[in-house]
Every structure is written in C-alpha cells, then in structure tokens.
Design an enzyme around this catalytic site. Structure first.
Site, PDB file in Angstrom:
ATOM      1  N   ARG A 231      65.130  50.391  30.370  1.00 28.97           N
ATOM      2  CA  ARG A 231      63.920  50.193  31.351  1.00 28.97           C
ATOM      3  C   ARG A 231      63.397  48.946  31.540  1.00 28.97           C
ATOM      4  NH1 ARG A 231      66.049  54.015  33.658  1.00 28.97           N
ATOM      5  NH2 ARG A 231      65.291  56.041  33.882  1.00 28.97           N
ATOM      6  N   GLU A 260      61.808  46.544  39.820  1.00 32.07           N
ATOM      7  CA  GLU A 260      62.973  47.323  40.320  1.00 32.07           C
ATOM      8  C   GLU A 260      62.236  47.448  41.213  1.00 32.07           C
ATOM      9  OE1 GLU A 260      65.871  48.644  36.919  1.00 32.07           O
ATOM     10  OE2 GLU A 260      65.642  50.252  38.616  1.00 32.07           O
ATOM     11  N   HIS A 278      70.951  48.020  38.285  1.00 34.05           N
ATOM     12  CA  HIS A 278      71.048  49.754  38.116  1.00 34.05           C
ATOM     13  C   HIS A 278      71.866  50.288  38.114  1.00 34.05           C
ATOM     14  CE1 HIS A 278      67.328  52.710  36.585  1.00 34.05           C
ATOM     15  NE2 HIS A 278      68.814  53.241  36.020  1.00 34.05           N
TER      16      HIS A 278
HETATM   17  P1  NAP Z   1      66.957  60.012  24.134  1.00 34.23           P
HETATM   18  O1  NAP Z   1      68.739  60.816  23.437  1.00 34.23           O
HETATM   19  O2  NAP Z   1      66.702  60.370  24.316  1.00 34.23           O
HETATM   20  O3  NAP Z   1      66.819  58.571  23.406  1.00 34.23           O
HETATM   21  C1  NAP Z   1      66.393  57.903  23.413  1.00 34.23           C
HETATM   22  C2  NAP Z   1      65.682  56.789  21.750  1.00 34.23           C
HETATM   23  O4  NAP Z   1      64.138  56.131  22.824  1.00 34.23           O
HETATM   24  C3  NAP Z   1      65.786  57.551  21.110  1.00 34.23           C
HETATM   25  O5  NAP Z   1      66.574  57.159  19.927  1.00 34.23           O
HETATM   26  C4  NAP Z   1      64.642  57.786  20.291  1.00 34.23           C
HETATM   27  O6  NAP Z   1      64.176  57.701  19.167  1.00 34.23           O
HETATM   28  C5  NAP Z   1      64.102  56.420  21.237  1.00 34.23           C
HETATM   29  N1  NAP Z   1      62.601  56.555  21.298  1.00 34.23           N
HETATM   30  C6  NAP Z   1      62.205  57.733  22.133  1.00 34.23           C
HETATM   31  N2  NAP Z   1      60.891  57.751  22.656  1.00 34.23           N
HETATM   32  C7  NAP Z   1      59.906  56.367  21.282  1.00 34.23           C
HETATM   33  C8  NAP Z   1      59.107  55.759  21.285  1.00 34.23           C
HETATM   34  N3  NAP Z   1      57.471  56.669  21.130  1.00 34.23           N
HETATM   35  N4  NAP Z   1      59.054  54.603  20.181  1.00 34.23           N
HETATM   36  C9  NAP Z   1      60.280  54.462  19.671  1.00 34.23           C
HETATM   37  N5  NAP Z   1      61.872  54.413  20.164  1.00 34.23           N
HETATM   38  C10 NAP Z   1      61.770  56.142  21.001  1.00 34.23           C
HETATM   39  O7  NAP Z   1      68.050  59.288  25.637  1.00 34.23           O
HETATM   40  P2  NAP Z   1      69.036  58.809  26.887  1.00 34.23           P
HETATM   41  O8  NAP Z   1      69.825  60.152  26.993  1.00 34.23           O
HETATM   42  O9  NAP Z   1      69.661  58.062  24.876  1.00 34.23           O
HETATM   43  O10 NAP Z   1      68.286  57.731  27.699  1.00 34.23           O
HETATM   44  C11 NAP Z   1      67.781  56.965  26.426  1.00 34.23           C
HETATM   45  C12 NAP Z   1      67.157  55.940  27.794  1.00 34.23           C
HETATM   46  O11 NAP Z   1      68.287  55.022  28.933  1.00 34.23           O
HETATM   47  C13 NAP Z   1      66.750  57.504  28.859  1.00 34.23           C
HETATM   48  O12 NAP Z   1      65.395  57.358  28.736  1.00 34.23           O
HETATM   49  C14 NAP Z   1      66.669  56.211  30.547  1.00 34.23           C
HETATM   50  O13 NAP Z   1      65.793  54.794  30.557  1.00 34.23           O
HETATM   51  C15 NAP Z   1      67.790  55.199  30.170  1.00 34.23           C
HETATM   52  N6  NAP Z   1      69.073  54.978  31.170  1.00 34.23           N
HETATM   53  C16 NAP Z   1      69.247  54.317  32.135  1.00 34.23           C
HETATM   54  C17 NAP Z   1      70.326  54.123  32.755  1.00 34.23           C
HETATM   55  C18 NAP Z   1      70.673  53.554  34.133  1.00 34.23           C
HETATM   56  O14 NAP Z   1      71.037  53.120  34.944  1.00 34.23           O
HETATM   57  N7  NAP Z   1      70.493  52.091  33.174  1.00 34.23           N
HETATM   58  C19 NAP Z   1      71.851  55.962  32.588  1.00 34.23           C
HETATM   59  C20 NAP Z   1      70.847  56.903  31.684  1.00 34.23           C
HETATM   60  C21 NAP Z   1      69.456  56.525  30.490  1.00 34.23           C
HETATM   61  P3  NAP Z   1      64.211  58.494  18.049  1.00 34.23           P
HETATM   62  O15 NAP Z   1      66.133  58.635  17.881  1.00 34.23           O
HETATM   63  O16 NAP Z   1      63.511  57.956  16.781  1.00 34.23           O
HETATM   64  O17 NAP Z   1      64.411  60.040  18.737  1.00 34.23           O
END
Ligand code: NAP
Length: 312
Positions: A231, A260, A278
């Site tokens: 993000r 954005e 995005h």
């Molecule tokens: P996920 O499996 O929930 O992983 C999220 C990561 O963020 C984990 O490593 C988690 O740490 C960390 N995290 C969560 N809360 C935190 C905090 N308060 N402080 C520090 N680290 C924190 O999510 P995901 O499915 O991989 O997706 C990740 C993100 O990618 C989404 O939330 C979304 O915003 C973004 N995304 C972007 C696109 C795009 O089109 N560019 C598409 C999909 C997703 P821990 O390992 O310690 O729990």
C-alpha cells in the site's frame, strides 16, 4: 427489496453474477447512498465492496441492518474493522487467490529496475540506441540479497520466486516464520542494512503508516532498489522522493501510491522510479477468482453460515 448492495466499479462479468445470484443493487461510490430510499438502505444485509475509499462507522450506520461486508481484495485497510465488529458486522476479504499475480509482478518490477528495462526500452523507441550507442551497464539480478518486508502470504510467494534467482533471502515480520533457512530480522532498519534490495509486502493501515522511512532508505544504501506492491501508506513518500533525487537509494518500483490514483508529480517524473497503476492482481484469471470468492462469502453470510475468509 434486495438485501445485497454492490459498491464500486465491477467488471461486466462480476456485475452480471451479482445481479443474477443476489439481485444486487449497485452504487459506484458513497455518493450513491443518497440516491437510495430509507427502505432500500434498511433492507441491505450484505455489502459487496470494491474500492479504496474509507468504509467507516458513518457509512455502516446508514445501512442499519448490515451484517456482512464482503471485500473484493485481500487488503481491507479501507474498512474500519473495529467499527464493523462493534456493530456485529462480519468483514471478509479475498486472500490467496491473488498471491501468484502479485508475486509475479513484484519480481518483474525488481528485475526491471535492477537491469534498467525502462531506460533501455526508451533508447530503442527514441532512436538513441542508433544515435548514441549502448547504455551504461545494469546490475546482475541473480544472486542479489533480497529483503522481504512482511513474510505473509504474498511475501512468501515473492521469496520463493526470488530464491530461484539464487538470492539470499532475508525478511522482517513481527515473528520468525518457518522458512528454508532464510534470515529473520526483527527491525526494518536491520533488514535494510543486510540486503541489496527490499520488496514490501506488509499490510497497509494506520499501524504500518510510513513503516519504510528515511532511516530504512539510508540503511538500504546507494545500490538499493525498493519495490512496493503493498500500500502507498507504508512508505514515507517525501523521504522516498528525497532518497531517489539525491541517490540515497538507486531506484524504486511502485504499484501503489499515497492518495492514488493521483500520484505526487515529483515522484512521477523521476527517471529512477518505475511506476505502475495498482495492477498487482489485475489479470483476467485472478480477478475472476477474486469475484467468485467474494460471492461465496456473500452467499455464506446471507445464508447464516460462517463466511469462507472472515477477517473479524
Ligand atoms: P498477509 O498474509 O496478512 O501478510 C501481511 C504481512 O503484514 C505479514 O507479514 C504481517 O506480519 C505484516 N503485518 C501485519 N500487520 C502488521 C503490523 N501492524 N506491523 C507490521 N507488520 C504487519 O497479507 P497478504 O495476503 O500477504 O497481503 C499483503 C498486502 O498486500 C495486503 O494487505 C494488501 O494491502 C497488499 N496487496 C496489494 C495488491 C496490489 O494489487 N498491489 C494486491 C494484493 C495485496 P506478521 O508476519 O508478523 O504477521
């Protein structure tokens, strides 16, 4: 009167399915709520949400019988989950089905910047290759030390792909994960100091605002490339602009931006930034899978069953 409200811009295929399976009523954004009667708003029990505009307590209160928000996307930072929980509303997202696309994109963005694809393509298109000769050399991609910031579902897929590029993988998460010997760092600055490049895959939201700040960028250093598919809020954009302008880091590739789709013009004009609008999950196959999972969650919620992928 329908119990399902679809909020946002849907593809024709998703809109048709929402209409056919749920008889959904559509609004493009929050302004559309004003066009609904009080009875229509009171009939809504489930919202199919697609967008990045805030969905907070104020919007929830205008839908007094709302019990489910089915988000189209894994990132639900636009939705005030605490406000939803306080009102007895379940929130769902669409995890996992988009991991491959987002990870593929992140790796592509990193290679593009390490090897300098954008400048190289430009030199062919504008005739500079013939007129001025070869470009300065890029850097070798295979074997670079990569830091993954956020070893979650997508972070893991990115790391698995980069391991195949003979990369030494380091990562930062709130706790160590079960990995094939990758190096854990508790602190993002320590991670940045240990690696050549960083790929950001943490969640957005207030808790991770400006997680990548001037200290992280300085620790990464002048050969470093930053890739962000998470993000826009997770990078201090002012610090990033300064770091790209003065060579604190070499380059960046961003799929996401603060505010954005408007992008800070200072950022957009930098030659060492590779920007994308995005498009992490923007493929026909993955968007179809996301829509299908959103509708499975809607169905379960409306039938009184536990949704498939709840976040609260
Ligand atoms: P996920 O499996 O929930 O992983 C999220 C990561 O963020 C984990 O490593 C988690 O740490 C960390 N995290 C969560 N809360 C935190 C905090 N308060 N402080 C520090 N680290 C924190 O999510 P995901 O499915 O991989 O997706 C990740 C993100 O990618 C989404 O939330 C979304 O915003 C973004 N995304 C972007 C696109 C795009 O089109 N560019 C598409 C999909 C997703 P821990 O390992 O310690 O729990």
């Amino acid at each position: 009167m329908t119990d399902t409200l679809a909020i946002g811009q849907y593809t024709d295929i998703d809109a048709q399915a929402l209409r056919q399976d749920f008889d959904a009523l559509f609004i493009a954004g929050w302004d559309g709520l004003d066009s609904l009667s009080e009875d229509q708003r009171a009939a809504v029990r489930a919202a199919a949400y697609k967008g990045h505009a805030p969905f907070g307590g104020a919007q929830m209160d205008r839908l007094p019988n709302l019990r489910l928000i089915a988000n189209f996307g894994v990132g639900y930072d636009a939705i005030d989950v605490a406000a939803a929980t306080a009102r007895g509303i379940t929130v769902t997202n669409t995890p996992d089905v988009l991991n491959d696309d987002v990870a593929d994109l992140a790796v592509g963005m990193l290679i593009a910047q390490v090897r300098g694809f954008e400048a190289a393509a430009r030199t062919v298109r504008n005739g500079d290759w013939a007129a001025k000769g070869d470009l300065p050399l890029g850097r070798k991609m295979s074997g670079r030390k990569i830091g993954i910031l956020g070893m979650g579902r997508i972070g893991r897929e990115i790391a698995d792909r980069l391991a195949a590029f003979k990369s030494e993988i380091h990562y930062q998460s709130r706790s160590p994960k079960d990995t094939p010997g990758w190096t854990y760092h508790a602190d993002p600055v320590d991670l940045a100091r240990a690696v050549d490049d960083i790929v950001i895959a943490i969640v957005g939201g207030t808790e991770t605002q400006n997680y990548v700040n001037a200290d992280v960028l300085a620790a990464l250093g002048p050969d470093g490339v930053i890739v962000n598919i998470a993000r826009g809020t997770v990078i201090d954009e002012a610090a990033l602009i300064a770091a790209l302008e003065n060579g604190t880091i070499r380059a960046a590739a961003l799929d996401v931006f603060q505010g954005e789709p408007a992008v800070d013009p200072r950022l957009a004009k930098l030659d060492n930034l590779f920007p994308l609008p995005h498009i992490g999950s923007a493929t026909v196959e993955t968007r179809a899978a996301m829509g299908a999972l959103q509708r499975r969650n809607l169905r379960a919620g409306l039938d009184g069953d536990r949704p498939h992928t709840p976040v609260n």
